[in-house]
Design an enzyme around this catalytic site. Structure first.
Site: not given
Length: 642
Positions: A1-2
């Site tokens: 996740m970013c």
């Protein structure tokens, strides 16, 4: 996740070397482990890339990444299969390696056609001045775009930030394909042309083409006049990762006589009638296998502590949970929890996140005021007796006795019977009206945007509080405050859309039969990116956690799409049996009991958030509580930052 973002300017006076503070803050919350910015300048344009990483696999790899040729890559995704990522490798680095070696646009499309898993990306090709971006086939990762007036700048970002007085400034990038912008051409013409590469299904040597013209028209409808979208000249495309929905209708009536089932109160034994059919039993087992594999990928692709040695088993209670489940005790979350239990190491707890919103308070005797205050804060003093603790939990029930809390506790007991050796952390997340309104203003309204209905408000708020994981653990001995440390949050979204779980499916079946039901299911899956997934990704990601969707695994969807509709659902049967029939049969085979018969209950009603404020609203109404209140947001945000 970013959290990923690219801000492009074609005008010196409109260019800023820093992102706006509120946008940067929103991105950092998604990626707390690393933050980095990179500026690329050309005589015609400037690009500011911003990457914020939630570290989940391989070596921590800062973003944006840049290679020796000046190409830049931002990746918000998980490669679960399709592209080889070995244990200990980072999928961002692997994906960038592949893209850097691509010689033409066809090669780039081939890379993204192979990836199985959720993703959104931004890729800058320095030599050609191209900016590529897009979302996966289902839109499981958020990506928004914002085009400024007169084409002087535009931005792409995982999450937006509200600007006072500006309506609908951010829109979701459609998940109908990937896009390419020629930055050099756009800078000279002041016209932004989005070159479009759609998804298409390949069957043998034949390409099954969707109506591309309609798709282009739909995309263009929400764009400003100086932005256009056109099909790529070479007619290149990405390969659909799932098979098309089986539209077949039954040639003869079902082999199973449902009349006896319809006329008797449903019990778990009711499902045994279906499982005596050898073909149906085999189909159910195949479904269990493919869904179990999907859950396995999603619970093992993350860092975890070394397994405990036999001498350390007594320290199991000290372990932190790495995986949490949005948990109502309903059939979707129960099956996910049961399959997660198969694959997560036994010495590792699993967090079951159960949210409930406060109902109207009743008059409480003064003698209970002190105790009630303690319970509200989820704190139990050491000197307090277990009897008083039980009373405190009982008092809480009167305020947070939502349907999902009741079924959640029942589901917990089922799971404890299924595996008594697992530590199941049932996290009771209680939300007052004051807290709901405070965090909606400060955080949630920005995350739900650009969606704006009453339903988006209810679901967005419920998922935000649930995934935050701040609540209580209530046991026979104590009530204690608890904060879930899990970075991965599993959710059951996708089950209702594919298996006719909503009441509107039953209405459609009653009015238009199986043919109408099949069309409704196709429509549901086709719009899930714009209706649900971008919003849920933004909401869950706001806590530095990653949403994972086992029911939307490519192999799971392909398997369910391949089945005729009557093997998945039977809406001639009562609620609690007919909808999501194949999932209920799978639950029976997995050893689940009472939860197999629970009818579908929407989260907004199960958690009671729909009863909190305005009972007269319709789900499709525009929600005034989600309107632009960013000036107020700014002051409230500063107040509650942690």
């Amino acid at each position: 996740m970013c959290g990923i973002c690219c801000s492009v300017s074609f005008s010196v006076e409109h260019f800023s070397k820093d992102l706006k503070e509120d946008l940067l803050c929103n991105l950092k919350r998604r990626g707390p482990n690393s933050s980095k910015q990179l500026l690329k300048t050309d005589v015609n344009y400037q690009c500011l890339f911003s990457g914020h990483v939630l570290h989940l696999r391989g070596v921590l790899t800062a973003q944006p990444m840049e290679d020796e040729r000046g190409n830049v890559f931002l990746w918000n995704g998980e490669v679960f299969s399709g592209v080889m990522v070995k244990a200990g490798e980072n999928d961002t680095q692997i994906m960038f390696n592949y893209l850097s070696s691509c010689k033409n646009e066809s090669d780039i499309l081939s890379v993204f056609s192979e990836v199985q898993g959720p993703w959104s990306f931004i890729y800058y090709q320095a030599s050609s001045h191209y900016l590529w971006f897009g979302r996966d086939f289902f839109g499981r990762r958020s990506l928004l775009w914002h085009f400024s007036d007169l084409g002087k700048s535009f931005s792409l970002s995982s999450v937006g930030a509200q600007i006072s007085g500006v309506a609908n400034q951010w829109q979701e990038v459609p998940a109908s394909g990937i896009f390419r912008i020629d930055l050099k051409s756009a800078s000279t013409s002041r016209l932004v042309v989005l070159k479009f590469y759609p998804w298409k299904y390949i069957s043998g040597e034949n390409v099954i083409t969707e109506e591309c013209v309609n798709t282009l028209t739909q995309i263009a409808a929400d764009l400003p006049p100086f932005v256009s979208v056109v099909a790529n000249e070479a007619k290149l495309y990405l390969k659909d990762p799932v098979v098309p929905l089986n539209m077949m209708l039954p040639p003869i009536p079902s082999e199973i006589d449902c009349s006896t089932i319809s006329n008797t109160p449903p019990t778990r034994e009711t499902f045994q009638v279906f499982l005596t059919n050898g073909h149906m039993k085999e189909v159910v087992q195949q479904f269990i296998d493919v869904l179990s594999s999907a859950v396995k990928k999603r619970v093992l692709c993350l860092p975890r502590d070394e397994p405990l040695t036999p001498n350390e088993v007594l320290r199991t209670h000290e372990r932190k949970a790495n995986v949490a489940i949005l948990f109502s005790g309903g059939i979707d979350s129960m099956v996910i929890a049961t399959l997660a239990d198969r694959h997560i190491p036994l010495d590792e707890p699993i967090d079951l996140l159960n949210v409930a919103f406060m109902t109207k308070e009743k008059i409480i005797p003064a003698s209970f005021n002190k105790q009630r205050g303690r319970q509200k804060n989820c704190k139990t003093p050491a000197e307090e007796s277990s009897e008083n603790t039980a009373v405190a939990a009982d008092r809480s029930d009167k305020q947070f006795n939502a349907p999902d809390r009741i079924t959640g506790r029942a589901g917990l007991k089922e799971l404890q019977v299924t595996n008594p050796f697992r530590i199941w952390n049932f996290v009771e997340i209680n939300v007052s009206l004051e807290e709901l309104q405070k965090f909606r203003r400060a955080r949630i309204c920005q995350l739900v945007h650009p969606l704006d209905t009453v339903l988006d408000d209810s679901i967005g708020c419920a998922v935000w509080f649930a995934s935050r994981g701040t609540g209580c653990l209530v046991t026979p001995d104590e009530v204690k405050s608890y904060q879930s440390s899990a970075k991965v949050v599993l959710t059951g979204i996708g089950a209702d859309e594919q298996l006719a779980g909503y009441s509107r499916h039953r209405v459609r079946f009653q009015t238009h039969g199986l043919e109408g039901l099949i069309k409704e299911i196709k429509m549901e899956l086709g719009r899930i990116s714009s209706r649900n997934l971008g919003r849920d990704d933004r909401v869950i990601g706001d806590h530095g956690k990653e949403a994972r969707f086992p029911f939307l695994d490519e192999n799971v969807v392909s398997f369910l799409n391949s089945l005729p509709v009557w093997e998945k659902t039977n809406l001639t049967l009562p609620r609690g049996i007919g909808e999501k029939l194949i999932l209920r049969l799978a639950a029976v085979e997995l050893g689940l009991t009472a939860s197999t018969l629970l009818p579908k209950r929407a989260m907004q009603f199960g958690s009671r958030i729909a009863k909190m404020e305005n009972n007269n609203e319709k789900a499709s109404d525009k929600c005034g509580r989600l309107q632009d209140i960013s000036l107020e947001n700014f002051s409230v945000e500063k107040e509650i930052k942690t």
